[in-house]
Design an enzyme around this catalytic site. Structure first.
Site, PDB file in Angstrom:
ATOM      1  N   ASP A   1       0.853  -1.179   0.000  1.00 21.30           N
ATOM      2  CA  ASP A   1       0.000   0.000   0.000  1.00 21.30           C
ATOM      3  C   ASP A   1       0.894   1.236   0.000  1.00 21.30           C
ATOM      4  O   ASP A   1       2.101   1.139   0.224  1.00 21.30           O
ATOM      5  CB  ASP A   1      -0.901   0.001   1.253  1.00 21.30           C
ATOM      6  CG  ASP A   1      -1.769   1.241   1.334  1.00 21.30           C
ATOM      7  OD1 ASP A   1      -2.435   1.569   0.334  1.00 21.30           O
ATOM      8  OD2 ASP A   1      -1.773   1.917   2.388  1.00 21.30           O
ATOM      9  N   SER A   2       0.264   2.397  -0.188  1.00 20.24           N
ATOM     10  CA  SER A   2       1.013   3.653  -0.138  1.00 20.24           C
ATOM     11  C   SER A   2       1.471   3.984   1.288  1.00 20.24           C
ATOM     12  O   SER A   2       2.284   4.880   1.472  1.00 20.24           O
ATOM     13  CB  SER A   2       0.121   4.781  -0.662  1.00 20.24           C
ATOM     14  OG  SER A   2      -1.089   4.814   0.061  1.00 20.24           O
TER      15      SER A   2
ATOM     16  N   CYS B   1      -3.829  -1.155  -1.886  1.00 20.86           N
ATOM     17  CA  CYS B   1      -4.174   0.247  -2.135  1.00 20.86           C
ATOM     18  C   CYS B   1      -5.208   0.342  -3.265  1.00 20.86           C
ATOM     19  O   CYS B   1      -4.985  -0.188  -4.366  1.00 20.86           O
ATOM     20  CB  CYS B   1      -2.892   0.972  -2.541  1.00 20.86           C
ATOM     21  SG  CYS B   1      -3.117   2.702  -2.926  1.00 20.86           S
TER      22      CYS B   1
ATOM     23  N   GLU C   1      -5.776   9.374   9.697  1.00 18.87           N
ATOM     24  CA  GLU C   1      -4.402   9.292  10.199  1.00 18.87           C
ATOM     25  C   GLU C   1      -4.214  10.161  11.437  1.00 18.87           C
ATOM     26  O   GLU C   1      -3.331   9.918  12.257  1.00 18.87           O
ATOM     27  CB  GLU C   1      -3.413   9.639   9.092  1.00 18.87           C
ATOM     28  CG  GLU C   1      -3.511   8.589   7.995  1.00 18.87           C
ATOM     29  CD  GLU C   1      -2.288   8.441   7.114  1.00 18.87           C
ATOM     30  OE1 GLU C   1      -1.260   9.067   7.380  1.00 18.87           O
ATOM     31  OE2 GLU C   1      -2.393   7.674   6.135  1.00 18.87           O
TER      32      GLU C   1
ATOM     33  N   CYS D   1     -11.399   3.059  -0.442  1.00 17.13           N
ATOM     34  CA  CYS D   1     -10.072   3.563  -0.066  1.00 17.13           C
ATOM     35  C   CYS D   1      -9.696   2.826   1.211  1.00 17.13           C
ATOM     36  O   CYS D   1     -10.555   2.572   2.063  1.00 17.13           O
ATOM     37  CB  CYS D   1     -10.145   5.069   0.175  1.00 17.13           C
ATOM     38  SG  CYS D   1      -8.649   5.762   0.901  1.00 17.13           S
TER      39      CYS D   1
ATOM     40  N   HIS E   1      -8.409   3.547   3.928  1.00 18.20           N
ATOM     41  CA  HIS E   1      -8.662   4.143   5.251  1.00 18.20           C
ATOM     42  C   HIS E   1     -10.137   4.097   5.666  1.00 18.20           C
ATOM     43  O   HIS E   1     -10.453   4.199   6.838  1.00 18.20           O
ATOM     44  CB  HIS E   1      -8.222   5.604   5.256  1.00 18.20           C
ATOM     45  CG  HIS E   1      -6.738   5.800   5.170  1.00 18.20           C
ATOM     46  ND1 HIS E   1      -5.994   5.319   4.125  1.00 18.20           N
ATOM     47  CD2 HIS E   1      -5.869   6.417   6.012  1.00 18.20           C
ATOM     48  CE1 HIS E   1      -4.717   5.651   4.310  1.00 18.20           C
ATOM     49  NE2 HIS E   1      -4.619   6.309   5.448  1.00 18.20           N
TER      50      HIS E   1
END
Ligand code: DGL
Length: 278
Positions: free
Chosen positions: A18-19, A81, A160, A192, A194
């Site tokens: 993932d990023s 991702c 985050e 996404c 998150h």
């Protein structure tokens, strides 16, 4: 291939990338659903976010990460991702001789199969939504379905920051989701990495009647099917725990703290590598 070689391949880890930290929501589902599998996780924390970057850049980053994961002798790769799955999967899968899956198709498939009124909402990064790949995969399953996309770029920093239940995040969610609700969607893909962490807040905004589709969960299920089909499932461990390794391109300690807040286990050491070398 000999039986011994096959036995060794089955014991090899799954590469997940993932990023950054977001893909841990996918790693978490793999740990829950496929507890025998070892994972080698790479989070590109030096180059995050991917969600505002171009296709060429995301393809180059993905190719480098895949080259790194191959040095870890992985038996299969999961692009955790959504942005990289949307922009790079088609290109990188052509170059690979091991199975690779992204998170878009599994989420799209379930949404297409379960919608009752044929109106599906998709939320994700700008690059994921602009790529139009979710609508493409959904319509491959069911051409009659209408898909409504909405980029929600503020969700990633809010998650985050740890503001998972904050009134500010709730207000942002209301604004982002308002039009999708007016469009009458009955399903919403959390497109996404998150967003599954905002599941209960989003549930509060959209109400009980909208089905929330979590591509992370659907991907873990599809990975299980793929490993079974290919004869690549890890053998039974007889009580021994799986072993996971974590690599990042920057800020290993910050990554580790986030990981330990969302994963069911303590991740121990996280190694920083120089991804541009691959
Ligand atoms: N992991 C990305 C995704 O799922 C979100 C974070 C980023 O923009 O890099 O699209």
């Amino acid at each position: 291939m000999s039986v011994t070689d096959m036995g060794n391949i089955r014991k090899a880890p799954i590469g997940v990338f993932d990023s950054g930290v977001g893909g841990l929501t996918v790693a978490r589902e793999i740990m829950r659903n496929l507890p025998n599998e070892d994972i080698v996780y790479f989070g590109d924390t030096a180059r995050v976010p991917y969600g505002s970057k171009s296709k060429d850049t995301i393809i180059r980053f993905s190719q480098q990460i895949i080259r790194f994961l191959r040095t870890q002798n992985v038996k299969a790769i999961v692009i955790a991702c959504n942005t990289a799955s949307a922009l790079a999967l088609d290109e990188v899968e052509e170059e690979l001789d091991i199975p690779i899956i992204g998170v878009l198709k599994p989420g799209a498939k379930v949404a297409a199969a379960t919608t009752r009124n044929g109106k599906i909402g998709v939320i994700g990064t700008e690059s994921t939504i602009n790529s139009q790949m979710y609508p493409k995969y959904i319509r491959e399953q069911n051409p009659e379905v209408a898909v409504y996309g909405k980029a929600c770029p503020l969700f990633v920093p809010l998650v985050e920051e740890g503001w998972l239940k904050d009134p500010v995040t709730e207000e942002v969610a209301r604004r982002y989701l308002e039009n999708l609700l007016k469009d009458g969607i009955d399903s919403l893909i959390l497109g996404c990495t998150h967003y599954p962490l905002l599941r209960s807040l989003i549930r509060g905004v959209v109400g009980e009647t909208v089905n929330l589709v979590n591509p992370a969960y659907e991907t873990a299920r599809e990975l299980g099917e793929l490993l079974r089909e290919e004869g690549l499932e890890h053998p039974e461990r007889n009580g021994q725990k799986a072993c996971h390794q974590f690599y990042v391109s920057d800020a290993a300690e910050k990554f580790r703290n986030f990981a330990n807040s969302i994963l069911p286990c303590d991740i121990g050491e996280t190694q920083k590598i120089h991804i541009e070398d691959y």
